[in-house]
Design an enzyme around this catalytic site. Structure first.
Site, PDB file in Angstrom:
ATOM      1  N   LYS A  19       0.807  -1.218   0.000  1.00 31.64           N
ATOM      2  CA  LYS A  19       0.000   0.000   0.000  1.00 31.64           C
ATOM      3  C   LYS A  19       0.840   1.267   0.000  1.00 31.64           C
ATOM      4  CE  LYS A  19      -4.226  -1.884   1.992  1.00 31.64           C
ATOM      5  NZ  LYS A  19      -3.865  -3.282   1.904  1.00 31.64           N
ATOM      6  N   GLY A  57      -9.531  -5.260   4.370  1.00 31.36           N
ATOM      7  CA  GLY A  57      -9.996  -4.538   5.540  1.00 31.36           C
ATOM      8  C   GLY A  57      -9.282  -4.917   6.822  1.00 31.36           C
ATOM      9  N   GLU A  59      -2.645   7.236   7.825  1.00 34.13           N
ATOM     10  CA  GLU A  59      -3.531   8.016   6.968  1.00 34.13           C
ATOM     11  C   GLU A  59      -4.522   8.803   7.806  1.00 34.13           C
ATOM     12  OE1 GLU A  59      -4.110   5.661   2.715  1.00 34.13           O
ATOM     13  OE2 GLU A  59      -5.716   5.691   4.195  1.00 34.13           O
ATOM     14  N   LYS A  85     -17.501  -5.410   2.195  1.00 35.47           N
ATOM     15  CA  LYS A  85     -18.620  -4.898   1.419  1.00 35.47           C
ATOM     16  C   LYS A  85     -19.812  -5.846   1.494  1.00 35.47           C
ATOM     17  CE  LYS A  85     -15.048  -3.074  -1.562  1.00 35.47           C
ATOM     18  NZ  LYS A  85     -14.252  -3.336  -2.778  1.00 35.47           N
ATOM     19  N   ARG A 118      -6.797  -7.935  -9.222  1.00 29.60           N
ATOM     20  CA  ARG A 118      -7.551  -9.165  -9.483  1.00 29.60           C
ATOM     21  C   ARG A 118      -8.968  -8.791  -9.881  1.00 29.60           C
ATOM     22  NH1 ARG A 118     -10.691  -8.807  -4.955  1.00 29.60           N
ATOM     23  NH2 ARG A 118      -9.714  -8.045  -3.067  1.00 29.60           N
TER      24      ARG A 118
END
Length: 469
Positions: free
Chosen positions: A117, A166, A201, A237, A293
């Site tokens: 990341k 997550g 972040e 999600k 992906r």
């Protein structure tokens, strides 16, 4: 095309989806499976099936040696990893290529670069893509992290550099909490990912999660517009839509152009997703990460564009160039996907493996049910609880929500509990209808709105036996 035979190194609904795409392309399919999946729908559908190990994923679907050995012995030309398991493992991609086969996805170098990341944030910035305020790279230690937090302010997220799905994320709102969480986050990241690297972040409060679908052939890159993925539980999600609602044409253009620029900067090949946070108050978006992906939610993009993303990524892996120019990709209507899991939402989402005693799928225009189920199938307890995805397409968002509610009511999965009641409740939620949602909305709403067992359209084993008697 260079691919005449394909091994599917995955299971469940995505394995079924890949087999169907390969069949349309005239490709022979070989389904890799664990002992627990010997009677799966994918095994029944494939031209050939090969056992790769016992039920635990670590000894089957995550065993690089076992999967590549099976592919080599089956004599296939290529391996499709689906999503999850080894899909974003660069060592697996390398192993497939080293064994003389094609990996259906980006090359290992792109997976390594974009899978980290911190490195992906750097690539995004260099491509001119806006990123969330935070560390420029991996944090060297708690002193550097403390100084940075003092500059950007709370709340912040401490994130594992090598995390995914997550996981490896901690939100802190003051220095006392920060001092406790930072060393714990490093230890947990090391244990979970074999990499204790962290970055920081800024938290964008009440943000929406929007992602852009991309396709690249190593030279050309196109986008297939964006998806709305803000309804989440535990950062997973639950309900996804395409396109995202309420975006101005200017924001949509900037968002999709930034995803293409990022992918083009690394000569991306295959299907991928660039994920963003969107702040509706400021009408600004920020890069989060790239998933190298196919995504679980890819069908909603297929429904609004008419593009078979799985078939397209197989063609690209087989050496073909993109068959679709950007100007030919257009949005038609609105699509919604609900993830149907073997969980009881009326009992704190308790897992519900067991035998499917009845299966009735809804029919009609604009309805698609991607699933691993068949009547009599035993849902094993060893893996992710995803059973399938209900997808609908409507003229607009209001029409799509109404169609989803009707499709869910027409769906029968007997013998086990599922998350259908959750989705029926979401479909009836006025905030959802109004688009007044964000990534934290669903959990807060569920905390104050316990779902009633009376909403369930799925039966427990005892109940199904009573009704079928």
């Amino acid at each position: 095309m260079a691919i005449g035979s394909l091994l599917i190194a995955n299971r469940g609904e995505i394995a079924v989806r890949i087999i169907r795409a390969a069949r349309l392309l005239g490709i022979r399919t070989v389904q890799a499976h664990s002992a627990a999946d010997a009677d799966s729908l994918a095994v029944r559908m494939a031209d050939e099936a090969v056992l790769i190990g016992p039920p635990p994923a670590a000894k089957s679907y995550l065993d690089i040696g076992a999967v590549t050995k099976a592919a080599r012995e089956a004599g296939v030309d290529a391996v499709h990893p689906g999503y999850g398991f080894l899909a974003e493992n660069p060592d697996f991609a390398d192993a497939v290529v080293s064994a003389g086969m094609i990996f259906v996805g980006p090359d290992a170098s792109a997976i390594r670069l974009l899978g980290d990341k911190v490195a992906a944030r750097r690539v995004a910035r260099e491509a001119g893509v806006p990123t969330v305020p935070g560390s420029e790279g991996r944090i060297a230690g708690i002193e550097e992290a403390r100084a940075l937090v003092g500059e950007i302010g709370f709340p912040v997220m401490i994130k594992a550099a090598a995390g995914g799905g997550g996981r490896g994320i901690r939100i802190v709102r003051d220095f006392d909490e920060f001092e406790k969480q930072f060393p714990q986050a490093a230890s947990e990241a090391q244990a979970a990912f074999g990499d204790g690297g962290l970055y920081i972040e800024k938290v964008i409060e009440n943000a929406r999660h929007i992602e852009v679908q991309i396709l690249g052939d190593g030279e050309n890159v196109i986008h297939c517009f964006e998806r709305e993925c803000s309804l989440q539980r535990r950062r997973q999600k639950v309900w996804e839509e395409a396109p995202a609602f309420g975006l101005s044409p200017a924001v949509r253009e900037a968002l999709t152009a930034s995803a293409v620029a990022l992918a083009r900067s690394v000569s991306y090949r295959g299907a991928g997703t660039v994920e963003y946070l969107y702040d509706a108050d400021s009408d600004a978006f920020y890069f989060i990460e790239v998933n190298t992906r196919i995504q679980v939610e890819h069908p909603v993009t297929e429904m609004i564009t008419g593009i078979d993303l799985v078939a397209e990524m197989i063609r690209i892996a087989g050496g073909e160039k993109l068959s679709i120019p950007q100007e030919a990709v257009r949005i038609s209507g609105h699509a919604i996907e609900c993830r149907i899991n073997a969980e009881d939402p009326t009992q704190n989402f308790m897992p519900s493996p067991g035998q499917v005693t009845a299966l009735v799928e809804p029919e009609g225009e604009g309805i698609r049910f991607d699933t691993m189920l068949y009547d009599g199938y035993w849902v094993p307890p060893f893996y992710d609880s995803l059973l399938g995805k209900m997808i609908v397409h409507g003229a607009d968002r209001k029409d799509a929500i109404a169609r989803m509610e009707a499709a869910l009511k027409a769906l029968t999965i007997g013998g086990i509990r599922t998350t259908v009641p959750l989705h029926l409740a979401i479909a009836a939620n006025p905030d959802v209808a109004a688009g007044a949602i964000h990534t934290k909305y669903l959990e807060g709403w569920l905390a104050g709105t316990p779902l009633s067992a009376s909403l369930s359209t799925s039966l427990s084993p005892a109940a199904s036996q009573t009704e079928n008697a």
